[in-house]
Design a protein around this motif. Sequence first.
Motif, PDB file in Angstrom:
ATOM      1  N   GLY A  60       0.820  -1.214   0.000  1.00  0.00           N
ATOM      2  CA  GLY A  60       0.000   0.000   0.000  1.00  0.00           C
ATOM      3  C   GLY A  60       0.852   1.261   0.000  1.00  0.00           C
ATOM      4  N   ILE A  61       1.950   1.240   0.733  1.00  0.00           N
ATOM      5  CA  ILE A  61       2.843   2.404   0.782  1.00  0.00           C
ATOM      6  C   ILE A  61       3.457   2.670  -0.598  1.00  0.00           C
ATOM      7  CG2 ILE A  61       5.030   3.259   1.700  1.00  0.00           C
ATOM      8  CD1 ILE A  61       4.327   1.815   4.338  1.00  0.00           C
ATOM      9  N   ILE A  62       3.859   1.573  -1.256  1.00  0.00           N
ATOM     10  CA  ILE A  62       4.431   1.721  -2.604  1.00  0.00           C
ATOM     11  C   ILE A  62       3.384   2.325  -3.547  1.00  0.00           C
ATOM     12  CG2 ILE A  62       5.394   0.507  -4.599  1.00  0.00           C
ATOM     13  CD1 ILE A  62       6.480  -1.591  -2.641  1.00  0.00           C
ATOM     14  N   TYR A  63       2.150   1.810  -3.460  1.00  0.00           N
ATOM     15  CA  TYR A  63       1.073   2.367  -4.278  1.00  0.00           C
ATOM     16  C   TYR A  63       0.866   3.867  -3.981  1.00  0.00           C
ATOM     17  CZ  TYR A  63      -0.718  -2.094  -6.105  1.00  0.00           C
ATOM     18  OH  TYR A  63      -0.870  -3.278  -6.787  1.00  0.00           O
ATOM     19  N   LEU A  64       0.847   4.204  -2.678  1.00  0.00           N
ATOM     20  CA  LEU A  64       0.583   5.589  -2.283  1.00  0.00           C
ATOM     21  C   LEU A  64       1.675   6.544  -2.769  1.00  0.00           C
ATOM     22  CD1 LEU A  64      -0.825   5.176   1.337  1.00  0.00           C
ATOM     23  CD2 LEU A  64      -2.030   6.040  -0.676  1.00  0.00           C
ATOM     24  N   ILE A  65       2.907   6.059  -2.838  1.00  0.00           N
ATOM     25  CA  ILE A  65       3.987   6.906  -3.377  1.00  0.00           C
ATOM     26  C   ILE A  65       3.683   7.264  -4.833  1.00  0.00           C
ATOM     27  CG2 ILE A  65       6.432   6.961  -4.026  1.00  0.00           C
ATOM     28  CD1 ILE A  65       6.998   5.220  -1.568  1.00  0.00           C
ATOM     29  N   GLY A  66       3.260   6.242  -5.591  1.00  0.00           N
ATOM     30  CA  GLY A  66       2.892   6.488  -6.990  1.00  0.00           C
ATOM     31  C   GLY A  66       1.725   7.447  -7.105  1.00  0.00           C
ATOM     32  N   VAL A  67       0.713   7.245  -6.242  1.00  0.00           N
ATOM     33  CA  VAL A  67      -0.451   8.139  -6.256  1.00  0.00           C
ATOM     34  C   VAL A  67      -0.036   9.563  -5.899  1.00  0.00           C
ATOM     35  CG1 VAL A  67      -2.672   8.661  -5.173  1.00  0.00           C
ATOM     36  CG2 VAL A  67      -2.080   6.287  -5.721  1.00  0.00           C
ATOM     37  N   ALA A  68       0.844   9.699  -4.902  1.00  0.00           N
ATOM     38  CA  ALA A  68       1.281  11.020  -4.449  1.00  0.00           C
ATOM     39  C   ALA A  68       2.045  11.756  -5.545  1.00  0.00           C
ATOM     40  CB  ALA A  68       2.146  10.887  -3.209  1.00  0.00           C
ATOM     41  N   ILE A  69       2.887  11.027  -6.293  1.00  0.00           N
ATOM     42  CA  ILE A  69       3.707  11.660  -7.337  1.00  0.00           C
ATOM     43  C   ILE A  69       2.836  12.363  -8.366  1.00  0.00           C
ATOM     44  CG2 ILE A  69       5.211  11.171  -9.319  1.00  0.00           C
ATOM     45  CD1 ILE A  69       6.555   9.026  -7.604  1.00  0.00           C
ATOM     46  N   ILE A  70       1.787  11.702  -8.803  1.00  0.00           N
ATOM     47  CA  ILE A  70       0.948  12.305  -9.844  1.00  0.00           C
ATOM     48  C   ILE A  70      -0.276  13.016  -9.275  1.00  0.00           C
ATOM     49  CG2 ILE A  70      -0.530  10.274 -10.245  1.00  0.00           C
ATOM     50  CD1 ILE A  70      -0.151  10.943 -13.293  1.00  0.00           C
ATOM     51  N   GLY A  71      -0.657  12.681  -8.028  1.00  0.00           N
ATOM     52  CA  GLY A  71      -1.874  13.252  -7.459  1.00  0.00           C
ATOM     53  C   GLY A  71      -1.673  14.585  -6.767  1.00  0.00           C
ATOM     54  N   ILE A  72      -0.508  14.772  -6.113  1.00  0.00           N
ATOM     55  CA  ILE A  72      -0.280  16.020  -5.371  1.00  0.00           C
ATOM     56  C   ILE A  72      -0.354  17.255  -6.275  1.00  0.00           C
ATOM     57  CG2 ILE A  72       1.476  17.350  -4.116  1.00  0.00           C
ATOM     58  CD1 ILE A  72       2.209  14.775  -2.660  1.00  0.00           C
ATOM     59  N   PRO A  73       0.287  17.258  -7.493  1.00  0.00           N
ATOM     60  CA  PRO A  73       0.158  18.427  -8.362  1.00  0.00           C
ATOM     61  C   PRO A  73      -1.300  18.732  -8.730  1.00  0.00           C
ATOM     62  CG  PRO A  73       1.947  17.030  -9.112  1.00  0.00           C
ATOM     63  CD  PRO A  73       1.217  16.261  -8.068  1.00  0.00           C
ATOM     64  N   VAL A  74      -2.106  17.666  -8.887  1.00  0.00           N
ATOM     65  CA  VAL A  74      -3.522  17.870  -9.184  1.00  0.00           C
ATOM     66  C   VAL A  74      -4.221  18.525  -8.003  1.00  0.00           C
ATOM     67  CG1 VAL A  74      -5.691  16.739  -9.799  1.00  0.00           C
ATOM     68  CG2 VAL A  74      -3.548  15.893 -10.744  1.00  0.00           C
ATOM     69  N   PHE A  75      -3.902  18.053  -6.786  1.00  0.00           N
ATOM     70  CA  PHE A  75      -4.495  18.630  -5.578  1.00  0.00           C
ATOM     71  C   PHE A  75      -4.132  20.102  -5.424  1.00  0.00           C
ATOM     72  CE2 PHE A  75      -5.259  14.296  -4.051  1.00  0.00           C
ATOM     73  CZ  PHE A  75      -6.480  14.459  -3.397  1.00  0.00           C
ATOM     74  N   VAL A  76      -2.860  20.435  -5.690  1.00  0.00           N
ATOM     75  CA  VAL A  76      -2.402  21.829  -5.554  1.00  0.00           C
ATOM     76  C   VAL A  76      -3.174  22.746  -6.496  1.00  0.00           C
ATOM     77  CG1 VAL A  76      -0.446  23.393  -5.902  1.00  0.00           C
ATOM     78  CG2 VAL A  76      -0.101  21.195  -4.743  1.00  0.00           C
ATOM     79  N   THR A  77      -3.301  22.298  -7.747  1.00  0.00           N
ATOM     80  CA  THR A  77      -4.044  23.090  -8.733  1.00  0.00           C
ATOM     81  C   THR A  77      -5.508  23.220  -8.317  1.00  0.00           C
ATOM     82  OG1 THR A  77      -2.594  22.302 -10.503  1.00  0.00           O
ATOM     83  CG2 THR A  77      -4.684  23.277 -11.166  1.00  0.00           C
TER      84      THR A  77
END
Length: 629
Positions: A60-77
């Motif tokens: 799950g942590i490995i998955y979340l790292i992948g999600v964070a890499i592409i998801g955080i910029p979307v959240f910021v915008t």
Amino acid sequence: MKKINNMVENSVKEYSQSYISDKEKNKLKKDIVEAVSAIVFLLAGYIYGKFFPNQQVIQGIIYLIGVAIIGIPVFVTAVKGFLQKDINSSMEILVSIAILVSVLDGQYVLAGFIPIILTLVHFLEEKSIMGGRDAIEGLKKLQADTAIILVDGEEKEVDAKALKKDDLILVKPGMALPIDGVVVSGISNMDQKSLTGEALPKEVKAGDSVFAGTTNIDGLLTVKVTKPYSDTSFQKIVELLEGAENMTVPETQIVDKFMAYYLPIVLVVATLMWLFTKDISKAIAILVVSCPCGYMLVSSAPIIAALASATKRGILIKNPSFIEKLTDVDYFVFDKTGTITNGTLEAVDFLLENAESKEELIKTAASVAHGSLHPTSKSIMALCSDIEYDKDFEITEIVGNGVKGVKNGDEVIVGNSRYISSLGLTLPENQENQGTLSWVVKNNAVLGAIVFRDVLREDANDTIKDLRALGVNEITVLTGDNALEAKRVMADADIDTMFSELLPEQKLEKVREAQKNHIVAVVGDGINDSLALSEADVGIAMGAMGSDTAIQSADISLMNNSLGNLPFVIELSRKTKATIYQNIIIAFSISFIMMLLAATGIVTPIVGAFLHNIGAFVILINSGKITKK
């Protein structure tokens, strides 16, 4: 990671052939790096789970790292857009909520793949939009970026942007012009399609103006620079086209108002779906398919297509009011001289008194007219292409009256009726109603007169007929010329009213008076009609190539002198407006259909991430039909 960066660098380099800006290239590179990195971590998590099925926390942590890499910029915008109440960030807000809900439900792979797929689809969508940008960049290439400057007779190649006013440049056959200028020496044919839309080349010689973005076909020209690189008429066209994506029209306010309610509606529908079905995947799918990508193209795509279509015909549109108002114009005001008429005096008749033939009349007149710069003298010389005349007279200009020449005791005078009568010579009566008369006198004998008129353009009546067919109910001509000349034009043209002997301020008043009951378009030359052009609901400048006044005063500038472009631009505006309304219906309809399919489970979140861009593609295709007009 280094390999990923190298791969992305190569991809962006190849993609950059579509002429995207450095800022866009950097964003594209960032998006690709994030997407590829996220995919690597999602695959790593999947593989790790296969080998270590009991270590789900680490997976799950490995998955979340992948999600964070592409998801955080979307959240910021999304957060920035929400705080700034920017409807353009609606897509990021909905995707962010979909990612968050997926993570909370433990669907890490779905949470990662939704933004990855959206990035991929947007990449392809951007590629399709690049057609318009490619056209603009292709247009830019028509303006040369280097020039051959002449310094003390020596040729030197320089950056065109370094050229200054009054510099002399050499333009060889096949070269494109980098600047606007005046021909100092040489004769050549110029390809001016990029500015005027005219397919036939134009011959230029010393004294003629030439323009950036045109191409020298066959002769060698020396040109004096009149405008710097950044201030040419061609650059103004490019700048207007580049700003097209930011143009908005009143019709898109419908979308803006709807979008203020759209986001809350989607959230409520997704929440209700989850509460009633207990199926979080359907709620996520609704959030994904409702992303409003197509809405952003509703007006910009048709406007870009319309501007591209207009530019091909030498029509420069300065602002989008042509869509809002030109579609409803029912009253056209034309300037006379140089707009509905040719603007030059043409011989329409010859009155013979003591001359034996019109050839004798022309030959005698030309012997003194060739030394005068008066427009009437130039019109006389235009008749002499196949006539030999005496060039040895000693010529004197009689300001406001005519021109006189003396040779070996012979005296020739070409002048107006008032001057010839003042010399004590008798002229036939009631001749002035025929036009502008140039009387020819030799040794006190009246040989006759050449009758000139500023004649109606060949396409004037056809254009007026087409305008009436498009719903223009009233056509008026305003002129500063005398009433007699105005009546001649009115007799030749199918116009409703004519007002003569008007000053620019009086033309302005006539336009304001018409605006009380009509939507008014004014067509003029962009110089002495600038007041009327600025006041009109739609101002259209004729023959505006190289005229800063025309571009500044008018909403639309016809770079050539074709009246036939007037019906075309009205039809173009109506088609553009209709396309915007069609796009609004398409965008909303597809979103509602996709939400319905998601609610019934037919469209899953992953599939929805691919399909939510259908509206954008359909809008692009629908808008592209405008360029086929």
